[in-house]
Design a protein around this motif. Structure first.
Motif, mmCIF file in Angstrom:
data_model
loop_
_atom_site.group_PDB
_atom_site.id
_atom_site.type_symbol
_atom_site.label_atom_id
_atom_site.label_comp_id
_atom_site.label_asym_id
_atom_site.label_seq_id
_atom_site.Cartn_x
_atom_site.Cartn_y
_atom_site.Cartn_z
ATOM 1 N N LEU A 62 -9.363 16.571 -0.211
ATOM 2 C CA LEU A 62 -10.125 16.212 -1.399
ATOM 3 C C LEU A 62 -9.740 14.826 -1.890
ATOM 4 C CD1 LEU A 62 -9.940 19.602 -3.333
ATOM 5 C CD2 LEU A 62 -11.797 18.759 -1.883
ATOM 6 N N THR A 63 -10.684 14.173 -2.547
ATOM 7 C CA THR A 63 -10.456 12.804 -3.029
ATOM 8 C C THR A 63 -9.250 12.734 -3.955
ATOM 9 O OG1 THR A 63 -12.822 12.376 -2.885
ATOM 10 C CG2 THR A 63 -11.511 10.834 -4.194
ATOM 11 N N LEU A 67 -1.037 15.328 -3.665
ATOM 12 C CA LEU A 67 0.009 14.488 -3.087
ATOM 13 C C LEU A 67 -0.313 13.002 -3.160
ATOM 14 C CD1 LEU A 67 0.918 16.571 0.095
ATOM 15 C CD2 LEU A 67 2.156 16.457 -2.071
ATOM 16 N N GLY A 68 -1.542 12.665 -3.512
ATOM 17 C CA GLY A 68 -1.920 11.259 -3.587
ATOM 18 C C GLY A 68 -2.204 10.633 -2.236
ATOM 19 N N LEU A 69 -2.461 11.478 -1.221
ATOM 20 C CA LEU A 69 -2.729 10.960 0.121
ATOM 21 C C LEU A 69 -3.994 10.123 0.139
ATOM 22 C CD1 LEU A 69 -2.076 10.873 3.151
ATOM 23 C CD2 LEU A 69 -3.304 13.052 3.391
ATOM 24 N N SER A 70 -5.039 10.598 -0.517
ATOM 25 C CA SER A 70 -6.312 9.872 -0.520
ATOM 26 C C SER A 70 -6.158 8.498 -1.180
ATOM 27 C CB SER A 70 -7.392 10.686 -1.235
ATOM 28 O OG SER A 70 -6.995 10.993 -2.561
ATOM 29 N N LYS A 71 -5.364 8.431 -2.227
ATOM 30 C CA LYS A 71 -5.145 7.147 -2.896
ATOM 31 C C LYS A 71 -4.381 6.178 -1.991
ATOM 32 C CE LYS A 71 -5.268 4.272 -6.330
ATOM 33 N NZ LYS A 71 -6.558 3.644 -6.729
ATOM 34 N N LEU A 72 -3.402 6.700 -1.276
ATOM 35 C CA LEU A 72 -2.638 5.862 -0.350
ATOM 36 C C LEU A 72 -3.546 5.309 0.734
ATOM 37 C CD1 LEU A 72 0.069 4.778 0.746
ATOM 38 C CD2 LEU A 72 0.340 6.949 1.967
ATOM 39 N N VAL A 73 -4.398 6.153 1.313
ATOM 40 C CA VAL A 73 -5.320 5.706 2.359
ATOM 41 C C VAL A 73 -6.286 4.666 1.799
ATOM 42 C CG1 VAL A 73 -7.156 6.424 3.934
ATOM 43 C CG2 VAL A 73 -5.138 7.865 3.641
ATOM 44 N N GLU A 74 -6.775 4.901 0.593
ATOM 45 C CA GLU A 74 -7.705 3.944 -0.032
ATOM 46 C C GLU A 74 -7.055 2.579 -0.226
ATOM 47 O OE1 GLU A 74 -10.370 3.480 -4.146
ATOM 48 O OE2 GLU A 74 -9.107 5.245 -3.828
ATOM 49 N N THR A 75 -5.803 2.580 -0.674
ATOM 50 C CA THR A 75 -5.080 1.315 -0.895
ATOM 51 C C THR A 75 -4.874 0.562 0.413
ATOM 52 O OG1 THR A 75 -3.930 2.226 -2.817
ATOM 53 C CG2 THR A 75 -2.948 0.289 -1.759
ATOM 54 N N LEU A 76 -4.440 1.281 1.443
ATOM 55 C CA LEU A 76 -4.191 0.640 2.737
ATOM 56 C C LEU A 76 -5.491 0.170 3.381
ATOM 57 C CD1 LEU A 76 -1.475 3.089 4.094
ATOM 58 C CD2 LEU A 76 -1.124 0.709 3.420
ATOM 59 N N ALA A 110 -6.822 11.695 10.588
ATOM 60 C CA ALA A 110 -6.308 13.061 10.502
ATOM 61 C C ALA A 110 -4.788 13.037 10.599
ATOM 62 C CB ALA A 110 -6.891 13.928 11.613
ATOM 63 N N VAL A 111 -4.132 13.731 9.689
ATOM 64 C CA VAL A 111 -2.674 13.838 9.703
ATOM 65 C C VAL A 111 -2.306 15.317 9.737
ATOM 66 C CG1 VAL A 111 -2.387 11.684 8.432
ATOM 67 C CG2 VAL A 111 -2.477 13.844 7.177
ATOM 68 N N THR A 112 -1.151 15.620 10.270
ATOM 69 C CA THR A 112 -0.709 17.007 10.325
ATOM 70 C C THR A 112 0.133 17.339 9.096
ATOM 71 O OG1 THR A 112 1.367 16.549 11.501
ATOM 72 C CG2 THR A 112 -0.628 16.842 12.839
ATOM 73 N N SER A 113 0.187 18.625 8.778
ATOM 74 C CA SER A 113 1.028 19.056 7.663
ATOM 75 C C SER A 113 2.492 18.745 7.959
ATOM 76 C CB SER A 113 0.842 20.554 7.415
ATOM 77 O OG SER A 113 1.072 21.308 8.597
ATOM 78 N N GLY A 114 2.869 18.813 9.240
ATOM 79 C CA GLY A 114 4.235 18.466 9.615
ATOM 80 C C GLY A 114 4.573 17.016 9.323
ATOM 81 N N LEU A 115 3.577 16.132 9.455
ATOM 82 C CA LEU A 115 3.805 14.720 9.160
ATOM 83 C C LEU A 115 4.128 14.536 7.679
ATOM 84 C CD1 LEU A 115 3.444 11.895 10.707
ATOM 85 C CD2 LEU A 115 1.378 11.691 9.342
ATOM 86 N N LEU A 116 3.368 15.197 6.811
ATOM 87 C CA LEU A 116 3.591 15.069 5.372
ATOM 88 C C LEU A 116 4.949 15.626 4.957
ATOM 89 C CD1 LEU A 116 0.075 16.087 3.984
ATOM 90 C CD2 LEU A 116 0.899 13.832 4.648
ATOM 91 N N GLN A 117 5.418 16.625 5.666
ATOM 92 C CA GLN A 117 6.690 17.250 5.338
ATOM 93 C C GLN A 117 7.884 16.491 5.902
ATOM 94 O OE1 GLN A 117 6.101 21.150 6.955
ATOM 95 N NE2 GLN A 117 4.555 21.712 5.432
#
Length: 301
Positions: A62-63, A67-76, A110-117
């Motif tokens: 979701l946007t 975790l703020g993943l979408s915001k990080l991707v948007e910034t990069l 696409a990222v894995t849940s293991g990557l985030l952890q």
């Protein structure tokens, strides 16, 4: 240039497909294979990214994710002067990631849940930047088309070996069987060549996008260690997509390095460290740009 290379690749895979058709049913089989390949080319161009995401059971993020993943991707993506790609999550403990899509306007990361952890925020930014570099370099179309065609060729080879090729062909039964083995191997070698040459470029451009080459180097080391000890069952069932990941999701350390779809992680890390040193000398502040490794499980755990 990216589209031209993709067209050449699709033509080469089509030729392999037609060769198989000839082995199976002569000229008629070759013509049928040509029609099938033409349909696959069209379908692959428009749908291969969705197919790959579906293979790995990826679900959209979701946007406004917590975790703020979408915001990080948007910034990069803004740093890379790219449209923000769609973001997907793959539920697997193995840390890994890949990008897909036919062009920057129709791309996904696409990222894995293991990557985030596993990774710290800086390391995760390096991985996302690497995948954005693939999108920026138009690698995703080539890599996704290769994955789709390699999988199809492998399936056709298995079909041919099971039912048998043309026993009355000029090269004989033994030659036919040999070609049924060698053609999928050739498709695999195409995958390896594409991945090995493009990973170094994506590392370099990714380091520029995130501004932290050492963070990306640290992430590569962590992902390599995770991929070596944690199975990715979905990737094992779909080995034709292995070259798309930032680190080979298969247990390639059990195989001959000649057949690895990725360059040596140690060599990639060394290249990023050299890039960091050059950047530090240019800035005349060697100690200021280094990224210290976090505990691994930071704000993404």
């Amino acid at each position: 240039m990216g589209y031209a290379k993709t067209a050449i690749l699709m033509a080469a895979m089509t030729a392999l497909f037609m060769g198989f058709g000839y082995l199976l049913a002569g000229t008629g089989g070759m013509l049928i294979a040509l029609m099938v390949a033409a349909g696959m080319n069209v379908f692959t161009w428009w749908n291969s990214d969705k197919m790959v995401l579906s293979m790995h059971n990826a679900r959209p993020v979701l946007t406004e994710d917590r975790l703020g993943l979408s915001k990080l991707v948007e910034t990069l993506a803004g740093n890379a002067d790219l449209p923000t790609p769609e973001i997907y999550l793959i539920e697997t403990p193995q840390p890994n990631a890949f990008a897909t899509g036919r062009n920057p306007r129709n791309a996904a990361v696409a990222v894995t849940s293991g990557l985030l952890q596993t990774l710290s925020r800086e390391e995760l930014a390096g991985v996302i930047a690497h995948e954005l570099a693939h999108i920026k370099n138009h690698d995703t179309a080539i890599m996704t088309v290769t994955a789709t065609f390699a999988g199809a060729i492998t399936m056709l080879a298995n079909f041919a070996l099971f039912f048998g090729g043309r026993r009355d062909s000029a090269i004989g039964l033994v030659g036919t069987i040999a070609l049924m083995i060698l053609v999928p191997l050739a498709a695999g070698l195409v995958q390896m060549a594409i991945s090995r040459t493009r990973e170094y470029s994506a590392d370099r451009v990714g380091a520029e996008i995130c501004g932290q080459p050492l963070a990306l180097a640290s992430a590569l080391q962590r992902i390599q260690r995770g991929a070596a000890r944690i199975d990715n069952d979905t990737a094992e069932r779909n080995p034709a997509t292995a070259h798309m990941f930032i680190i080979n999701p298969l247990h390639a350390y059990k195989r001959d390095k000649l057949f690895s779809t990725h360059p040596s992680t140690a060599n990639r890390i060394a290249a990023l460290q050299k890039l960091a040193e050059q950047s530090n000398r240019q800035r005349r502040s060697p100690a200021g740009s280094e990224i210290k490794r976090g505990p691994g499980t930071g704000p993404w755990g």
